[in-house]
Design an enzyme around this catalytic site. Structure first.
Site, PDB file in Angstrom:
ATOM      1  N   ASP A   1     -27.284  -9.821 -17.957  1.00 54.12           N
ATOM      2  CA  ASP A   1     -27.168 -10.842 -18.978  1.00 54.12           C
ATOM      3  C   ASP A   1     -25.722 -11.073 -19.419  1.00 54.12           C
ATOM      4  O   ASP A   1     -25.337 -12.191 -19.735  1.00 54.12           O
ATOM      5  CB  ASP A   1     -27.951 -10.366 -20.217  1.00 54.12           C
TER       6      ASP A   1
ATOM      7  N   GLU B   1     -27.023 -20.364  -9.953  1.00 51.84           N
ATOM      8  CA  GLU B   1     -26.797 -21.328 -11.037  1.00 51.84           C
ATOM      9  C   GLU B   1     -25.739 -22.396 -10.728  1.00 51.84           C
ATOM     10  O   GLU B   1     -25.881 -23.542 -11.135  1.00 51.84           O
ATOM     11  CB  GLU B   1     -26.466 -20.603 -12.345  1.00 51.84           C
TER      12      GLU B   1
ATOM     13  N   GLU C   1     -37.041 -21.326 -14.144  1.00 47.14           N
ATOM     14  CA  GLU C   1     -37.502 -21.984 -12.921  1.00 47.14           C
ATOM     15  C   GLU C   1     -38.648 -21.270 -12.214  1.00 47.14           C
ATOM     16  O   GLU C   1     -38.631 -21.134 -10.992  1.00 47.14           O
ATOM     17  CB  GLU C   1     -36.305 -22.120 -11.975  1.00 47.14           C
TER      18      GLU C   1
ATOM     19  N   HIS D   1     -32.549 -29.607 -13.749  1.00 44.34           N
ATOM     20  CA  HIS D   1     -31.959 -28.308 -13.451  1.00 44.34           C
ATOM     21  C   HIS D   1     -33.014 -27.333 -12.917  1.00 44.34           C
ATOM     22  O   HIS D   1     -32.842 -26.741 -11.847  1.00 44.34           O
ATOM     23  CB  HIS D   1     -31.291 -27.742 -14.710  1.00 44.34           C
ATOM     24  N   GLU D   2     -34.100 -27.197 -13.657  1.00 47.91           N
ATOM     25  CA  GLU D   2     -35.126 -26.227 -13.225  1.00 47.91           C
ATOM     26  C   GLU D   2     -35.767 -26.665 -11.905  1.00 47.91           C
ATOM     27  O   GLU D   2     -36.079 -25.832 -11.055  1.00 47.91           O
ATOM     28  CB  GLU D   2     -36.188 -26.029 -14.312  1.00 47.91           C
TER      29      GLU D   2
ATOM     30  N   TYR E   1     -22.417 -21.060 -14.004  1.00 47.81           N
ATOM     31  CA  TYR E   1     -23.013 -22.404 -14.003  1.00 47.81           C
ATOM     32  C   TYR E   1     -21.972 -23.482 -13.699  1.00 47.81           C
ATOM     33  O   TYR E   1     -22.098 -24.251 -12.780  1.00 47.81           O
ATOM     34  CB  TYR E   1     -23.622 -22.716 -15.378  1.00 47.81           C
TER      35      TYR E   1
ATOM     36  N   HIS F   1     -33.662 -25.701  -8.972  1.00 48.97           N
ATOM     37  CA  HIS F   1     -33.822 -24.290  -8.595  1.00 48.97           C
ATOM     38  C   HIS F   1     -34.903 -24.096  -7.521  1.00 48.97           C
ATOM     39  O   HIS F   1     -34.941 -23.044  -6.881  1.00 48.97           O
ATOM     40  CB  HIS F   1     -34.208 -23.446  -9.810  1.00 48.97           C
TER      41      HIS F   1
HETATM   42  N1  BES Z   1     -32.540 -19.253 -14.640  1.00 49.55           N
HETATM   43  C1  BES Z   1     -32.027 -19.759 -15.845  1.00 49.55           C
HETATM   44  C2  BES Z   1     -32.438 -18.978 -17.055  1.00 49.55           C
HETATM   45  C3  BES Z   1     -32.010 -17.530 -17.042  1.00 49.55           C
HETATM   46  C4  BES Z   1     -30.755 -17.171 -16.646  1.00 49.55           C
HETATM   47  C5  BES Z   1     -32.880 -16.550 -17.471  1.00 49.55           C
HETATM   48  C6  BES Z   1     -30.386 -15.836 -16.646  1.00 49.55           C
HETATM   49  C7  BES Z   1     -32.511 -15.245 -17.469  1.00 49.55           C
HETATM   50  C8  BES Z   1     -31.255 -14.879 -17.049  1.00 49.55           C
HETATM   51  C9  BES Z   1     -32.416 -21.216 -16.058  1.00 49.55           C
HETATM   52  O1  BES Z   1     -32.491 -21.954 -14.891  1.00 49.55           O
HETATM   53  C10 BES Z   1     -31.324 -21.842 -16.874  1.00 49.55           C
HETATM   54  O2  BES Z   1     -30.225 -21.877 -16.423  1.00 49.55           O
HETATM   55  N2  BES Z   1     -31.662 -22.337 -18.060  1.00 49.55           N
HETATM   56  C11 BES Z   1     -30.726 -22.961 -18.947  1.00 49.55           C
HETATM   57  C12 BES Z   1     -30.863 -24.455 -18.898  1.00 49.55           C
HETATM   58  C13 BES Z   1     -29.964 -25.166 -17.980  1.00 49.55           C
HETATM   59  C14 BES Z   1     -30.137 -26.673 -18.135  1.00 49.55           C
HETATM   60  C15 BES Z   1     -28.519 -24.788 -18.038  1.00 49.55           C
HETATM   61  C16 BES Z   1     -31.049 -22.549 -20.352  1.00 49.55           C
HETATM   62  O3  BES Z   1     -32.079 -21.919 -20.551  1.00 49.55           O
HETATM   63  O4  BES Z   1     -30.303 -22.885 -21.258  1.00 49.55           O
HETATM   64 ZN    ZN Z   2     -30.617 -22.264 -14.022  1.00 47.99          ZN
END
Ligand code: BES
Ligand code: ZN
Length: 650
Positions: free
Chosen positions: A422, A363, A316, A340-341, A430, A344
């Site tokens: 991570d 999230e 995002e 989703h993005e 989520y 954010h």
């Molecule tokens: N912000 C996250 C990606 C992220 C999370 C990067 C933690 C680094 C550490 C992004 O918004 C996200 O959640 N992406 C998901 C997609 C979403 C539709 C659930 C993904 O990349 O799968």
């Molecule tokens: Zn996200």
């Protein structure tokens, strides 16, 4: 030699004029800083000879060395050139600072950076010291400053393997003729390309001058060009305060196409048309989102479609979502990722988790909001299917985490001390997060809940928040006024899913399940009577997930012959199909799966596929043989995960 630590008991009065959230005040009071450059000798200091790793004790953000409660960046200016030959960013970052407590040491985070020199205002060189190396957190960078110092300029270069950066050879791009670079800051990787106070607890504005080879375009999470510059020089401004994990850069053979008056897409030329088709509804998504939770505060909303090695589905980055090309299904069926993005832009970017232990605030709210956007645009039947897909994954993950080493990772409020953020970023944040909000919505009714969410965003915009801050706000603004004794503590500080969770159901999925149950006994796939044209991507995914355990491999051949899952071009369906096929010993997928794994670097797909392969000796051999060819295409975020799954030693 051990550095000397000073516990700073800052006086409350020092902070009263600041617009700090409570969370930062806590940091201020408990913050521990070390002063290695002769600074920080404050009368209130108590010297300790604590060991190096005790630096974390009492600091609110366990994942940053920065002493933001004492002295913090307010704006940073990057001046970098992008060198594809040596895979380096070289240049400087100038931090405009606010020395709140008048200290003599400013601490930054750095990781895999070479620091040339550091200057204060007007180019006066100052001393600096790098702390002990920690693989996760990098090194602290302590710079001697004066109480009146206004800026700190750090001259530096990155390393070819800086984790935030992925340098792609032309072969790894769609056009195959130009190299590509993109950054990924969240969670603690910005420090691997910018020496900065890498904590979401501090917000900064930024600007940048970036020089790239003149046949390429650079874009950032900022105001962006729509044309290439003939000299490869680009200037960027982000005038809204953001946490630094949202600073982002991409460089490649890019083109821009408008979607609507404030929306557009960047992609390699050969991907533009497909992208424009896929994202046709983005303008409508913004309108719906604004209707729900208030004005979109960031001006433009653009999307960049990255090469397939991007390790995430989406990121995002403000004003410019970074997206995987694996959502270009050709039928707009995977665009909830954009919802989703986009969501954010409120949850995460406007109201930000103070630490990575509060990740669910980013999230969970975003998944809830995403689902509301999808419901408003495409109806409840569709949004129910979308959420059910996520919900099924979360239940599995919840179970696995509860049986594993860290069952507390099923709590919304995490405790990631000493661990990679991570590790805590599971479906719990989520989906359990969103489920919590859905259950609250059910408790008070949608109308009241929406008023609450609106004021939550409004009251906290451009601020950071801890879970504890949220609990107080929730109590005062929703629960008490409605005389509710909702089990908030159980949801947030308890393991697993509380019993009062709303039921997640999808009528259409129930019908699909009935069809799946026929598979073990079917004579041919036509006999299932599926109306192919009427089924959505999500129904196909559910269909594959529900294939009964006793199904023999020959039925997989029948299904694949009829429906062509193994190379259908829809990444979500293909990934589900590969996982199910491996489980049931159907090897008809092997060629296509290899192709997929070599091209796609999205961790969400790689992790379950390689995990399934690793369950048998034969599968592990196959997985390793493929990985041998595929690994070089993956981002560090992805190959670190897969290395572990396959027991790979590089
Ligand atoms: N912000 C996250 C990606 C992220 C999370 C990067 C933690 C680094 C550490 C992004 O918004 C996200 O959640 N992406 C998901 C997609 C979403 C539709 C659930 C993904 O990349 O799968
Ligand atoms: Zn996200």
């Amino acid at each position: 030699m051990q550095p000397i630590f000073h516990v700073i008991f800052a006086q409350q009065e020092n902070f009263e004029h600041m617009k700090y959230s409570k969370s930062l005040l806590v940091t201020a009071v408990l913050g521990i800083a070390f002063s290695s450059c002769g600074g920080g000798e404050n009368d209130d200091n108590i010297e300790t000879d604590a060991p190096a790793d005790s630096i974390e004790i009492g600091v609110l953000d366990q994942h940053s060395h920065a002493n933001v409660a004492e002295v913090k960046t307010t704006h940073l200016h990057l001046d970098l050139s992008v060198d594809f030959e040596s895979k380096l960013l070289v240049g400087s970052v100038r931090h405009s600072i606010d020395n709140i407590a008048g200290v003599e040491t400013m601490i930054f985070d750095s990781h895999s950076l070479t620091i040339e020199k550091v200057e204060l205002d007007n180019g006066v060189e100052t001393t600096f010291e790098l702390g002990n190396y920690d693989e996760l957190l990098g090194k602290s960078l302590s710079v001697a400053v004066l109480p009146e110092t206004e800026s700190v300029t750090i001259y530096y270069s990155t390393a070819p393997d800086s984790k935030a950066l992925q340098w792609l050879a032309p072969q790894q791009t769609a056009g195959k003729s130009e190299p590509y670079l993109f950054t990924q800051g969240e969670a603690v990787l910005t420090r691997t390309w910018i020496p900065c106070q890498d904590t979401p607890g501090n917000r900064i504005t930024y600007s940048a001058d970036i020089t790239v080879p003149n046949q390429l375009m650079a874009v950032m999470s900022a105001d962006n060009p729509t044309e290439k510059d003939s000299e490869g020089k680009y200037h960027f401004e982000m005038d809204k305060p953001i946490p630094c994990y949202l600073i982002a850069l991409a460089v490649g053979d890019l083109e821009f196409a408008a979607l609507g008056s404030r929306t557009g897409v960047y992609a390699e030329p050969s991907m533009i048309e497909k992208s424009v088709y896929e994202f046709a509804d983005v303008e409508k998504m913004i309108e719906v989102a604004e209707g729900l939770y208030g004005e979109y505060k960031w001006g433009r909303y653009d999307i960049i479609v990255l090469p397939p090695s991007f390790p995430f589905g989406g990121m995002e980055n403000p004003k410019l979502t970074f997206a995987t090309p694996t959502i270009l299904a050709g039928d707009r069926s995977l665009v909830s990722l954009i919802a989703h993005e986009l969501a954010h832009s409120w949850s995460g970017n406007l109201v930000t988790n103070a630490t990575w232990d509060d990740f669910w605030l980013n999230e969970g709210f975003t998944v809830y909001f995403e689902n509301r956007i999808m419901e408003a645009l495409y109806g409840k039947e569709h949004s129910d299917m979308l959420f059910s897909i996520e919900y099924e994954e979360m239940l599995n993950e919840n179970k696995a985490i509860l049986e594993g080493e860290y069952p507390d990772d099923t709590k919304l409020k995490l405790d990631l001390v000493g661990r990679d953020p991570d590790d805590g970023m599971s479906a719990i944040a989520y989906v359990k997060g969103a489920l919590f909000l859905m259950t609250l919505e059910e408790e008070v009714g949608r109308e009241k809940f929406d008023v609450f969410i609106n004021s939550y965003f409004g009251d906290h915009e451009f601020q950071t928040l801890t879970t504890e801050d949220f609990v107080v706000y929730l109590d005062e603004n929703l629960l008490k006024p409605n005389a509710s004794d909702f089990n908030v503590d159980e949801w947030i500080y308890g393991q697993g899913i509380p019993e009062n969770a709303v039921q997640i159901e999808s009528n259409r999925f129930d019908l699909v399940t009935e069809v799946s149950l026929l598979i073990p006994e079917m004579a041919n796939a036509q006999s299932l009577g599926i109306d192919e044209a009427a089924w959505t991507t999500q129904e196909w995914m559910h269909f594959i997930r529900q294939i009964p355990a006793e199904t023999a491999a020959d039925k997989f051949l029948l299904l694949d012959t009829e429906f062509g899952f193994k190379n259908c071009g829809n990444s979500e369906i293909m990934a589900e199909w590969y996982i199910a096929s491996i489980k049931h010993g159907y090897d008809g997928i092997n060629v296509d799966m290899e192709n997929f794994l070599i091209n796609v670097g999205r961790r969400k797909f790689l992790e379950p596929i390689y995990t399934e392969l690793a369950k048998s000796d034969e599968g592990l051999d196959l997985g390793r043989a493929i990985y041998e060819k595929a690994r070089r295409n993956y981002h560090a975020i992805s190959f670190n995960t897969v290395d572990e799954i396959l027991g790979w030693e590089s």
